[in-house]
Design a protein around this motif. Structure first.
Motif, PDB file in Angstrom:
ATOM      1  N   ILE A 204       0.848  -1.199   0.000  1.00 47.37           N
ATOM      2  CA  ILE A 204       0.000   0.000   0.000  1.00 47.37           C
ATOM      3  C   ILE A 204       0.884   1.249   0.000  1.00 47.37           C
ATOM      4  O   ILE A 204       1.799   1.381   0.820  1.00 47.37           O
ATOM      5  CB  ILE A 204      -0.926   0.007   1.231  1.00 47.37           C
ATOM      6  CG1 ILE A 204      -1.833  -1.229   1.215  1.00 47.37           C
ATOM      7  CG2 ILE A 204      -1.765   1.278   1.257  1.00 47.37           C
ATOM      8  CD1 ILE A 204      -2.715  -1.338   2.430  1.00 47.37           C
ATOM      9  N   SER A 205       0.599   2.151  -0.905  1.00 48.94           N
ATOM     10  CA  SER A 205       1.381   3.379  -1.013  1.00 48.94           C
ATOM     11  C   SER A 205       1.122   4.281   0.183  1.00 48.94           C
ATOM     12  O   SER A 205      -0.032   4.531   0.561  1.00 48.94           O
ATOM     13  CB  SER A 205       1.015   4.113  -2.310  1.00 48.94           C
ATOM     14  OG  SER A 205       1.634   5.382  -2.350  1.00 48.94           O
ATOM     15  N   GLU A 206       2.195   4.755   0.786  1.00 48.61           N
ATOM     16  CA  GLU A 206       2.066   5.691   1.905  1.00 48.61           C
ATOM     17  C   GLU A 206       1.461   7.012   1.454  1.00 48.61           C
ATOM     18  O   GLU A 206       0.837   7.722   2.248  1.00 48.61           O
ATOM     19  CB  GLU A 206       3.440   5.931   2.534  1.00 48.61           C
ATOM     20  CG  GLU A 206       4.002   4.739   3.277  1.00 48.61           C
ATOM     21  CD  GLU A 206       3.192   4.401   4.518  1.00 48.61           C
ATOM     22  OE1 GLU A 206       2.555   5.322   5.077  1.00 48.61           O
ATOM     23  OE2 GLU A 206       3.184   3.220   4.907  1.00 48.61           O
ATOM     24  N   ASP A 207       1.631   7.351   0.174  1.00 46.24           N
ATOM     25  CA  ASP A 207       1.055   8.592  -0.345  1.00 46.24           C
ATOM     26  C   ASP A 207      -0.469   8.575  -0.260  1.00 46.24           C
ATOM     27  O   ASP A 207      -1.103   9.604   0.005  1.00 46.24           O
ATOM     28  CB  ASP A 207       1.487   8.810  -1.797  1.00 46.24           C
ATOM     29  CG  ASP A 207       2.985   9.060  -1.915  1.00 46.24           C
ATOM     30  OD1 ASP A 207       3.587   9.482  -0.899  1.00 46.24           O
ATOM     31  OD2 ASP A 207       3.552   8.835  -3.003  1.00 46.24           O
ATOM     32  N   MET A 208      -1.072   7.401  -0.506  1.00 51.32           N
ATOM     33  CA  MET A 208      -2.522   7.293  -0.426  1.00 51.32           C
ATOM     34  C   MET A 208      -3.007   7.532   1.011  1.00 51.32           C
ATOM     35  O   MET A 208      -4.002   8.227   1.239  1.00 51.32           O
ATOM     36  CB  MET A 208      -2.971   5.903  -0.904  1.00 51.32           C
ATOM     37  CG  MET A 208      -2.656   5.615  -2.359  1.00 51.32           C
ATOM     38  SD  MET A 208      -3.080   3.913  -2.812  1.00 51.32           S
ATOM     39  CE  MET A 208      -4.833   3.908  -2.483  1.00 51.32           C
ATOM     40  N   ILE A 209      -2.296   6.958   1.980  1.00 54.81           N
ATOM     41  CA  ILE A 209      -2.682   7.134   3.378  1.00 54.81           C
ATOM     42  C   ILE A 209      -2.491   8.584   3.808  1.00 54.81           C
ATOM     43  O   ILE A 209      -3.330   9.167   4.510  1.00 54.81           O
ATOM     44  CB  ILE A 209      -1.868   6.179   4.265  1.00 54.81           C
ATOM     45  CG1 ILE A 209      -2.150   4.718   3.872  1.00 54.81           C
ATOM     46  CG2 ILE A 209      -2.179   6.415   5.733  1.00 54.81           C
ATOM     47  CD1 ILE A 209      -1.341   3.709   4.640  1.00 54.81           C
ATOM     48  N   GLU A 210      -1.389   9.201   3.386  1.00 53.67           N
ATOM     49  CA  GLU A 210      -1.145  10.605   3.728  1.00 53.67           C
ATOM     50  C   GLU A 210      -2.192  11.511   3.097  1.00 53.67           C
ATOM     51  O   GLU A 210      -2.631  12.494   3.708  1.00 53.67           O
ATOM     52  CB  GLU A 210       0.259  11.014   3.268  1.00 53.67           C
ATOM     53  CG  GLU A 210       1.388  10.363   4.055  1.00 53.67           C
ATOM     54  CD  GLU A 210       1.341  10.733   5.532  1.00 53.67           C
ATOM     55  OE1 GLU A 210       0.940  11.882   5.843  1.00 53.67           O
ATOM     56  OE2 GLU A 210       1.685   9.884   6.373  1.00 53.67           O
ATOM     57  N   ALA A 211      -2.592  11.183   1.857  1.00 52.91           N
ATOM     58  CA  ALA A 211      -3.628  11.987   1.198  1.00 52.91           C
ATOM     59  C   ALA A 211      -4.950  11.890   1.954  1.00 52.91           C
ATOM     60  O   ALA A 211      -5.684  12.883   2.089  1.00 52.91           O
ATOM     61  CB  ALA A 211      -3.807  11.518  -0.241  1.00 52.91           C
TER      62      ALA A 211
END
Length: 316
Positions: A204-211
């Motif tokens: 899972i991309s950390e960018d998705m969670i941060e977004a």
């Protein structure tokens, strides 16, 4: 139709074609890579499977090897009309559903800890995976001792529970014995579930969670809207592997109860027919039915999750 619209459609067709070509190429590569393993597995398992199917059509007992009568599908009729078979099938399904569900929840919690922890990450992961490295028979004997009436620690440690007495006999009736078997299974195989789910979390991309955090999503919203949907393929694999393994449970039952108190599983029933009673015909019929059940179970799990493998690879 405008030129821009035509260009967009043409580009879409081109992208789809490239993705289809890529998928076909990956499929061909995958087939070539797994072909040697498939050939070896078929060479090892095909003959026993054919032999079991053949013997299931006969009335054949090992104590009378010369007395082998062809009876067609009568063995299957005997098995399917026997109440013991359905009781053991119910036990097997119950153990599978309960243990896999509990392992999925606890395993996901462990996977989150292993994924997020920074300090002593190697030590934490190793300690969580220790139970899975223990031989099943050894862990079953340990849990049999833990639940024993005279020397076990479960009764003494949890005597404060209102429904538990110091002299509770866990193996004296059906449901307590089933509970003890399921606890031993959950303790042993939860780390395997956690390991598979950890692999899914790593994708899972950390960018998705941060977004999602920036958009104001709570932890629960991030879990159910971002993390779990993107782990669907990993969850399917984890549930599939553990469900098939739990459906074939044998060691824990053999060590802890030996099938007493109506705790037999389908595999244990097959063992009793073939090894103890030497009924090769009935035992072979049970083996064939168990094999068909495993195939049906795998099919249902795959259909239930409806995972788009192309999207899981990032092509969708």
């Amino acid at each position: 139709m405008s030129t821009a619209t035509a260009g967009v459609k043409a580009t879409g067709k081109t992208v789809t074609k490239k993705r289809s070509d890529r998928a076909r190429s990956e499929n061909r590569l995958g087939q070539r890579l797994v072909a040697p393993a498939v050939v070896v597995m078929l060479a090892v398992t095909a003959w026993p499977m054919i032999q079991a199917l053949y013997l299931s059509l006969f009335r054949y007992r090992l104590t009378s090897p010369d007395d082998k009568d062809f009876i067609g599908l009568s063995n299957y009729g005997t098995v399917l009309t026997d109440q013991l078979f359905w009781q053991d099938t119910f036990n097997t399904l119950l153990i599978m559903v309960v243990t896999v569900a509990v392992e999925l929840v606890i395993g996901f919690a462990f996977a989150m800890v292993m994924h997020r922890i920074v300090f002593a990450r190697g030590a934490v992961r190793t300690s969580i995976l220790i139970p899975y490295g223990i031989i099943t028979v050894v862990s079953a004997y340990a849990w049999q001792f833990a639940f024993s009436l005279n020397n076990g620690w479960v009764n003494s440690w949890f005597a404060w529970l209102p429904w538990l007495e110091p002299d509770t006999n866990w193996f004296g009736s059906h449901w307590p014995a089933m509970f003890a078997i399921m606890i031993s299974e959950i303790w042993k195989t939860t780390p395997f579930m956690a390991l598979l789910l950890l692999a899914g979390l790593a994708q899972i991309s950390e960018d998705m969670i941060e977004a999602a955090k920036v958009d104001g999503a709570t932890w629960w919203q991030r879990l159910f809207k971002v993390i779990l949907p993107n782990m669907k393929a990993a969850i399917m694999v984890a549930v599939l592997f553990r469900a098939l393994d739990a459906f074939r449970i044998f060691d824990n039952i053999y060590v802890m109860t030996k099938g007493a108190q109506d705790t037999e599983s389908s595999s244990f029933l097959t063992y009793r027919q073939v090894i103890e009673q030497m009924q090769l015909g009935l035992g072979s019929a049970l083996s064939v039915l168990l094999f068909i059940s495993v195939l049906l179970l795998a099919f249902l799990i795959v259909k239930l999750f409806k995972v788009d493998l192309a999207q899981a690879r990032g092509e969708g």
